[in-house]
Write a protein that holds these residues in place. Structure first.
Motif, mmCIF file in Angstrom:
data_model
loop_
_atom_site.group_PDB
_atom_site.id
_atom_site.type_symbol
_atom_site.label_atom_id
_atom_site.label_comp_id
_atom_site.label_asym_id
_atom_site.label_seq_id
_atom_site.Cartn_x
_atom_site.Cartn_y
_atom_site.Cartn_z
ATOM 1 N N PHE A 1 -13.059 -46.977 -40.434
ATOM 2 C CA PHE A 1 -14.137 -46.360 -41.202
ATOM 3 C C PHE A 1 -15.056 -47.410 -41.839
ATOM 4 O O PHE A 1 -16.161 -47.085 -42.254
ATOM 5 C CB PHE A 1 -13.568 -45.471 -42.304
ATOM 6 N N GLN A 2 -14.564 -48.653 -41.928
ATOM 7 C CA GLN A 2 -15.299 -49.697 -42.646
ATOM 8 C C GLN A 2 -15.632 -49.237 -44.065
ATOM 9 O O GLN A 2 -16.758 -49.383 -44.558
ATOM 10 C CB GLN A 2 -16.574 -50.090 -41.886
ATOM 11 N N ARG A 3 -14.606 -48.681 -44.702
ATOM 12 C CA ARG A 3 -14.772 -48.104 -46.030
ATOM 13 C C ARG A 3 -13.424 -48.116 -46.723
ATOM 14 O O ARG A 3 -12.393 -47.867 -46.097
ATOM 15 C CB ARG A 3 -15.292 -46.664 -45.873
ATOM 16 N N ARG A 4 -13.418 -48.408 -47.995
ATOM 17 C CA ARG A 4 -12.164 -48.529 -48.717
ATOM 18 C C ARG A 4 -11.479 -47.172 -48.865
ATOM 19 O O ARG A 4 -12.103 -46.165 -49.229
ATOM 20 C CB ARG A 4 -12.394 -49.149 -50.092
ATOM 21 N N VAL A 5 -10.181 -47.137 -48.593
ATOM 22 C CA VAL A 5 -9.384 -45.923 -48.774
ATOM 23 C C VAL A 5 -9.136 -45.720 -50.265
ATOM 24 O O VAL A 5 -8.771 -46.657 -50.985
ATOM 25 C CB VAL A 5 -8.048 -46.030 -48.021
ATOM 26 N N SER A 6 -9.324 -44.480 -50.722
ATOM 27 C CA SER A 6 -9.140 -44.176 -52.144
ATOM 28 C C SER A 6 -7.920 -43.302 -52.415
ATOM 29 O O SER A 6 -7.343 -43.371 -53.506
ATOM 30 C CB SER A 6 -10.387 -43.472 -52.694
ATOM 31 N N ASN A 7 -7.534 -42.473 -51.441
ATOM 32 C CA ASN A 7 -6.453 -41.514 -51.654
ATOM 33 C C ASN A 7 -5.490 -41.521 -50.470
ATOM 34 O O ASN A 7 -5.905 -41.686 -49.322
ATOM 35 C CB ASN A 7 -7.007 -40.103 -51.833
ATOM 36 N N ILE A 8 -4.217 -41.290 -50.767
ATOM 37 C CA ILE A 8 -3.172 -41.225 -49.742
ATOM 38 C C ILE A 8 -2.405 -39.921 -49.909
ATOM 39 O O ILE A 8 -2.015 -39.561 -51.035
ATOM 40 C CB ILE A 8 -2.160 -42.386 -49.868
ATOM 41 N N ASN B 127 -0.014 -49.629 -53.541
ATOM 42 C CA ASN B 127 -0.496 -49.791 -54.908
ATOM 43 C C ASN B 127 -0.711 -51.268 -55.261
ATOM 44 O O ASN B 127 -1.800 -51.685 -55.670
ATOM 45 C CB ASN B 127 0.503 -49.147 -55.862
ATOM 46 N N GLN B 128 0.310 -52.082 -55.068
ATOM 47 C CA GLN B 128 0.280 -53.463 -55.547
ATOM 48 C C GLN B 128 -0.434 -54.419 -54.599
ATOM 49 O O GLN B 128 -1.090 -55.363 -55.041
ATOM 50 C CB GLN B 128 1.712 -53.941 -55.791
ATOM 51 N N ASP B 129 -0.329 -54.178 -53.295
ATOM 52 C CA ASP B 129 -0.900 -55.107 -52.319
ATOM 53 C C ASP B 129 -2.310 -54.718 -51.879
ATOM 54 O O ASP B 129 -3.145 -55.583 -51.615
ATOM 55 C CB ASP B 129 0.015 -55.209 -51.096
ATOM 56 N N ILE B 130 -2.573 -53.413 -51.782
ATOM 57 C CA ILE B 130 -3.885 -52.947 -51.326
ATOM 58 C C ILE B 130 -4.751 -52.478 -52.489
ATOM 59 O O ILE B 130 -5.968 -52.472 -52.406
ATOM 60 C CB ILE B 130 -3.719 -51.848 -50.254
ATOM 61 N N GLY B 131 -4.102 -52.096 -53.598
ATOM 62 C CA GLY B 131 -4.859 -51.756 -54.791
ATOM 63 C C GLY B 131 -5.236 -50.296 -54.931
ATOM 64 O O GLY B 131 -6.195 -49.955 -55.634
ATOM 65 N N ILE B 132 -4.491 -49.400 -54.290
ATOM 66 C CA ILE B 132 -4.735 -47.964 -54.422
ATOM 67 C C ILE B 132 -3.857 -47.429 -55.549
ATOM 68 O O ILE B 132 -2.641 -47.633 -55.547
ATOM 69 C CB ILE B 132 -4.427 -47.232 -53.105
ATOM 70 N N GLY B 133 -4.455 -46.742 -56.517
ATOM 71 C CA GLY B 133 -3.700 -46.251 -57.664
ATOM 72 C C GLY B 133 -2.640 -45.230 -57.271
ATOM 73 O O GLY B 133 -2.870 -44.376 -56.407
ATOM 74 N N GLN B 134 -1.490 -45.302 -57.900
ATOM 75 C CA GLN B 134 -0.430 -44.339 -57.600
ATOM 76 C C GLN B 134 -0.865 -42.907 -57.902
ATOM 77 O O GLN B 134 -0.421 -41.967 -57.240
ATOM 78 C CB GLN B 134 0.837 -44.686 -58.391
#
Length: 372
Positions: A171-178, A201-208
């Motif tokens: 997507f060339q776009r940051r993932v925000s939700n899993i 969370n810790q390596d990619i930076g997506i909030g839990q």
């Protein structure tokens, strides 16, 4: 920063294909993806590098999205040659299917040649990835395409994390939700799922708080998840308002009564302070009647929870049907009238092979047909 911009390799091998580079010995080695910065630092030290190289390797894996250690140009050519065979743990895109609404479903070929599904779901403000936690699913839910295909194995932590990186790159776009709502039952693979949540969370930076783990309910495992004290959303696939109907739809419910499941969910709320989301697939003339709404409201009254109603997405293997919009709206209003927090989630990408497991099954069928 986005992951690497290199185009993922497109493949057209069968589900059981294995690349020439993936020997059984190599597959047994635990790849680098999914490891923390501390673990990567320990690994580079073991391989003759100074500790600061661990942070550099972490950046190249999680921010630049390398697929081979040969790509890490800040390391010497000599050292890269020495470790070039050590796996990073990335998959290849086997097939990619895009819907008019922008949703993209991926079939990803793993290191052992097996195929899993992941889905990228974009909107104006977010990019959600629906990840798989198993290859297939052993739960056998009657309305589910994945369950019809049987179960092969659990996914490793790195195989879950890879799905997110792959979608982010494409997507060339940051993932925000899993959302852990793809193939498989996450709480039958709890250790790897917890490891993936922490790495994402810790390596990619997506909030839990931007992550949701969905389960049909495995006795004792919701409490195990609560003990981790993570800030994720727990989504329980209820799909029925009483035990008899739930047993009909979800075979495992025979060993896990609805009352016991709800008691464990209440314990989860007490232990974590976070509400539980209940997923309820609406099946026409089966669980979408007024009496079902009344039963569901009675079970959840006073519960710190939210109900997601999901109009059914039909699959070819069974005869269940999607209810009318009027029936969906009526069911929703009845819950609201009884004080239940509720919303309707209409599935994205409702075109060909939309249901989880269908695209993988259809491509497997194509492979068999071509080979015949």
């Amino acid at each position: 920063m986005l992951a690497a911009t290199t185009e993922p390799q497109l493949e057209s091998k069968s589900d059981n294909a294995r690349s020439d580079d993936d020997s059984p010995q190599e597959i047994a080695v635990v790849p680098l993806l999914g490891r923390s910065i501390e673990a990567l630092t320990e690994w580079v030290i073991q391989h003759g590098q100074p500790a600061y190289r661990g942070k550099q390797l972490h950046q190249w894996i999680y921010q630049k999205g390398i697929r081979s250690l040969d790509e890490v140009t800040v390391f010497s050519k000599k050292w890269r040659a020495e470790v070039s065979g050590f796996p990073v743990g990335r998959s290849h895109i086997h097939h990619r299917s895009e819907s008019p609404d922008g949703t993209i479903k991926y079939l990803l070929r793993l290191r052992d040649g097996l195929i899993i599904e992941a889905v990228g779901i974009p909107s104006d403000k977010r990019l959600t990835v629906c990840v798989s936690s198993q290859i297939g699913c052993p739960m056998g839910c009657d309305f589910c395409a994945t369950g019809k295909g049987g179960f092969t194995r659990n996914l490793e932590t790195y195989e879950i994390v890879d799905q997110v990186l792959t979608v982010q790159e494409d997507f060339q776009r940051r993932v925000s939700n899993i959302v852990f709502m793809g193939m498989g039952e996450p709480l039958l693979n709890t250790e790897a799922v917890i490891g993936a949540v922490r790495s994402l969370n810790q390596d990619i930076g997506i909030g839990q708080r931007m992550m949701t783990v969905s389960t049909v309910g495995i006795p004792g495992h919701i409490r195990r998840l609560a003990e981790q004290q993570m800030q994720i959303t727990l989504a329980v696939s209820l799909h029925a308002s009483n035990q008899a109907l739930r047993t009909r739809l979800i075979p495992s419910a025979k060993q896990y009564p609805l009352s016991a499941l709800l008691d464990e969910c209440r314990d989860y709320v007490k232990m974590t302070g976070r509400r539980v989301t209940f997923e309820y697939i609406l099946l026409a003339d089966l669980n979408d009647r007024s009496e079902h709404a009344a039963e569901l409201a009675s079970e959840l009254r006073g519960f710190q929870s939210h109900v997601n109603l999901i109009p059914y997405n039909p699959i070819s293997e069974v005869d269940y049907q999607r209810p009318s919009r009027a029936r969906v709206e009526g069911f929703t209003q009845q819950l609201k009238d009884k004080g239940i927090a509720v919303s309707v989630r209409y599935s994205r990408g409702l075109e060909k092979d939309a249901a989880c497991g269908q695209l993988r099954a259809s491509k497997a069928a194509e492979t068999i047909s071509t080979a015949s």
